[in-house]
Design a protein around this motif. Structure first.
Motif, short mmCIF file in Angstrom:
data_model
loop_
_atom_site.label_atom_id
_atom_site.label_comp_id
_atom_site.label_asym_id
_atom_site.label_seq_id
_atom_site.Cartn_x
_atom_site.Cartn_y
_atom_site.Cartn_z
N VAL A 1 0.92 -1.29 -0.12
CA VAL A 1 0.06 0.13 -0.10
C VAL A 1 0.70 1.27 0.01
CG1 VAL A 1 -1.79 1.29 1.23
CG2 VAL A 1 -1.88 -1.19 1.23
N MET A 2 0.62 1.99 -1.00
CA MET A 2 1.37 3.24 -0.91
C MET A 2 0.62 4.34 -0.27
SD MET A 2 3.00 5.66 -4.10
CE MET A 2 4.33 4.44 -4.37
N MET A 3 1.29 5.02 0.57
CA MET A 3 0.26 6.19 1.31
C MET A 3 1.47 7.11 2.05
SD MET A 3 -0.23 4.26 4.90
CE MET A 3 -0.94 2.83 4.26
N GLN A 4 0.77 8.24 2.18
CA GLN A 4 1.70 9.33 3.00
C GLN A 4 1.83 8.95 4.33
OE1 GLN A 4 -0.59 13.30 1.25
NE2 GLN A 4 -0.15 13.18 3.25
N TYR A 5 3.39 9.05 4.58
CA TYR A 5 3.69 8.62 6.06
C TYR A 5 4.92 9.56 6.37
CZ TYR A 5 5.30 6.37 10.18
OH TYR A 5 5.50 6.40 11.48
N SER A 6 4.95 10.27 7.31
CA SER A 6 5.92 11.22 7.78
C SER A 6 5.68 11.50 9.17
CB SER A 6 6.05 12.28 6.80
OG SER A 6 5.10 13.55 7.24
N LEU A 7 6.88 12.23 9.79
CA LEU A 7 6.74 12.71 11.19
C LEU A 7 5.46 13.58 11.22
CD1 LEU A 7 7.59 13.02 13.96
CD2 LEU A 7 9.17 14.81 13.27
N LEU A 8 4.96 14.32 10.10
CA LEU A 8 3.67 15.16 10.12
C LEU A 8 2.82 14.44 9.56
CD1 LEU A 8 5.58 18.65 9.51
CD2 LEU A 8 4.29 18.00 11.50
N ASP A 9 2.73 13.18 9.30
CA ASP A 9 1.57 12.57 8.90
C ASP A 9 1.60 11.06 9.45
OD1 ASP A 9 -0.75 11.36 7.97
OD2 ASP A 9 -0.38 12.12 5.86
N ARG A 10 1.46 10.93 10.58
CA ARG A 10 1.34 9.55 11.32
C ARG A 10 -0.04 8.91 11.36
NH1 ARG A 10 4.07 11.18 16.67
NH2 ARG A 10 3.82 9.14 16.84
N ARG A 11 -0.92 9.52 10.58
CA ARG A 11 -2.53 9.01 10.41
C ARG A 11 -2.44 7.39 10.36
NH1 ARG A 11 -5.12 12.78 6.39
NH2 ARG A 11 -3.25 12.46 5.27
N PRO A 12 -1.41 6.76 9.42
CA PRO A 12 -1.42 5.42 9.42
C PRO A 12 -1.23 4.44 10.58
CG PRO A 12 -0.47 6.41 7.54
CD PRO A 12 -0.61 7.63 8.53
N GLU A 13 -0.68 5.35 11.69
CA GLU A 13 -0.14 4.54 12.99
C GLU A 13 -1.61 4.13 13.65
OE1 GLU A 13 2.31 6.68 15.34
OE2 GLU A 13 4.07 6.83 13.71
N GLU A 14 -2.70 5.08 13.42
CA GLU A 14 -3.93 4.75 14.13
C GLU A 14 -4.41 3.32 14.03
OE1 GLU A 14 -8.45 6.47 14.51
OE2 GLU A 14 -7.02 7.03 12.75
N SER A 15 -4.37 2.69 12.93
CA SER A 15 -4.90 1.29 12.54
C SER A 15 -4.23 0.61 11.38
CB SER A 15 -6.50 1.36 12.56
OG SER A 15 -6.80 1.95 11.28
N VAL A 16 -3.78 1.35 10.39
CA VAL A 16 -3.53 0.69 9.19
C VAL A 16 -2.15 0.05 9.42
CG1 VAL A 16 -2.80 1.26 6.82
CG2 VAL A 16 -4.91 2.39 7.62
N ILE A 17 -1.10 0.87 9.87
CA ILE A 17 0.03 0.03 10.01
C ILE A 17 0.14 -1.38 10.65
CG2 ILE A 17 2.41 0.44 11.43
CD1 ILE A 17 2.50 2.22 8.78
N LYS A 18 -0.57 -1.43 11.69
CA LYS A 18 -0.77 -2.80 12.29
C LYS A 18 -1.37 -3.76 11.59
CE LYS A 18 -2.38 -4.86 16.54
NZ LYS A 18 -3.49 -4.61 17.88
N LEU A 19 -2.57 -3.34 10.70
CA LEU A 19 -3.23 -4.27 10.22
C LEU A 19 -2.21 -4.75 8.96
CD1 LEU A 19 -5.83 -5.35 8.72
CD2 LEU A 19 -5.94 -3.12 7.29
N LEU A 20 -1.39 -3.93 8.11
CA LEU A 20 -0.46 -4.37 7.04
C LEU A 20 0.46 -5.07 7.96
CD1 LEU A 20 -0.47 -1.07 5.03
CD2 LEU A 20 -1.88 -3.07 4.77
N GLN A 21 1.18 -4.81 8.85
CA GLN A 21 1.95 -5.74 9.28
C GLN A 21 1.72 -7.08 9.77
OE1 GLN A 21 4.33 -3.74 12.70
NE2 GLN A 21 5.94 -5.15 12.46
#
Length: 298
Positions: free
Chosen positions: A168-188
């Motif tokens: 999954v290509m997505m925005q991720y940076s120190l100023l965009d950590r929204r994926p940490e809410e649920s998506v990162i764990k799901l993908l891992q």
């Protein structure tokens, strides 16, 4: 340069991915940039049929001519330019995807695409039909693997549940950590890789003046940028530090950086010789700004 497996596929891509959208129209200059990128160990090049109405794919095809075997080539599909060129429509149907891949293959001067990505997506799409199209293209050997480019948690969840996506290509940076809410764990948990774009937050983490960004005030952006500069110190540049921050998060396989000049390229590839970001530094950066959450696209 380090290389990481993309999901459960047999693709292995460089820590730094080359975002081709940023390339300008001077093909002679671009050839020097691409050749130096490959020499530095970058093997992952990402484009889309949408960029510059297909001309970006054509240019990449010409620039990689004779070097195809050295590269992992990714492109995207799903947006169709209007006949008058005034914009594009979302067209993610099975027949369109199967037809569009032929145009991308021709423009890219290749007979296969390593990673074919759905360029967006909504929960109202004919998802099973889209998945069927990608599975057919894998069976035909026209693509090696497929993924999606999305920031919509609900859409990502559906493709995780129903398809064989590897990334999954997505925005991720120190100023965009929204994926940490649920998506990162799901993908891992499902062994699906993240291709992180926007790791410099439109340059706000690498020297551009602070301004409002997503849900952050200009003051919060400046605090994050200041933390990046502090951690960088004399060990590495701010941009290297920001990219390292994104790469530190599992399951990020590559930070896809838009590159348009040799100076930008050289700064980012020098990550390979820069001092590694420590766990303590990563924690310090994370504490410098509160993580955001998705308030739409759910």
């Amino acid at each position: 340069m380090r290389y990481n497996q993309v999901g459960k596929s047999d693709l292995h891509i460089s820590d730094i991915g080359f975002g081709c959208m940023s390339l300008e129209n001077d093909e002679q200059v671009n050839k020097r940039i691409i050749d130096e990128a490959i020499a530095a160990g970058i093997n992952f090049f990402d484009t889309a049929d949408l960029y510059d109405k297909g001309e970006n794919e054509r240019q990449i095809g010409r620039l990689l001519h004779g070097r195809r075997s050295e590269c992992i080539l990714a492109t995207k599909v799903g947006n169709r330019w209007k006949a008058d060129g005034s914009g594009w429509d979302w067209a993610p149907g099975k027949d369109y995807i199967i037809g569009a891949v032929e145009d991308s293959l021709r423009r890219l001067e290749t007979d296969y695409i390593d990673l074919y990505q759905l360029h967006g997506g909504t929960i109202e799409d004919p998802i099973d039909e889209i998945i069927e199209a990608f599975d057919i293209l894998v069976e035909q050997g026209k693509i090696r693997a497929y993924g999606i480019s999305s920031i919509r948690p609900q859409v990502i969840q559906e493709y995780v549940n129903r398809s064989a996506i590897v990334s999954v290509m997505m925005q991720y940076s120190l100023l965009d950590r929204r994926p940490e809410e649920s998506v990162i764990k799901l993908l891992q948990e499902n062994q699906i890789s993240v291709l992180a774009r926007g790791s410099l937050a439109q340059g706000l983490l690498s020297g551009k003046p602070a301004r409002e960004y997503l849900s952050y005030s200009a003051e919060e952006v400046e605090a994050a940028a200041k933390a990046v500069r502090f951690v960088a110190g004399t060990k590495r540049s701010a941009s290297q530090t920001a990219v390292m921050y994104a790469l530190k998060k599992q399951p990020v396989a590559s930070a896809v950086v838009g590159i348009r000049t040799l100076e930008q390229l050289r700064d980012v590839v020098d990550i390979t010789s820069a001092t590694e970001l420590t766990g303590a530094e990563h924690h310090f950066l994370s504490e410098s700004v509160k993580p955001g959450t998705y308030d739409k696209f759910r």
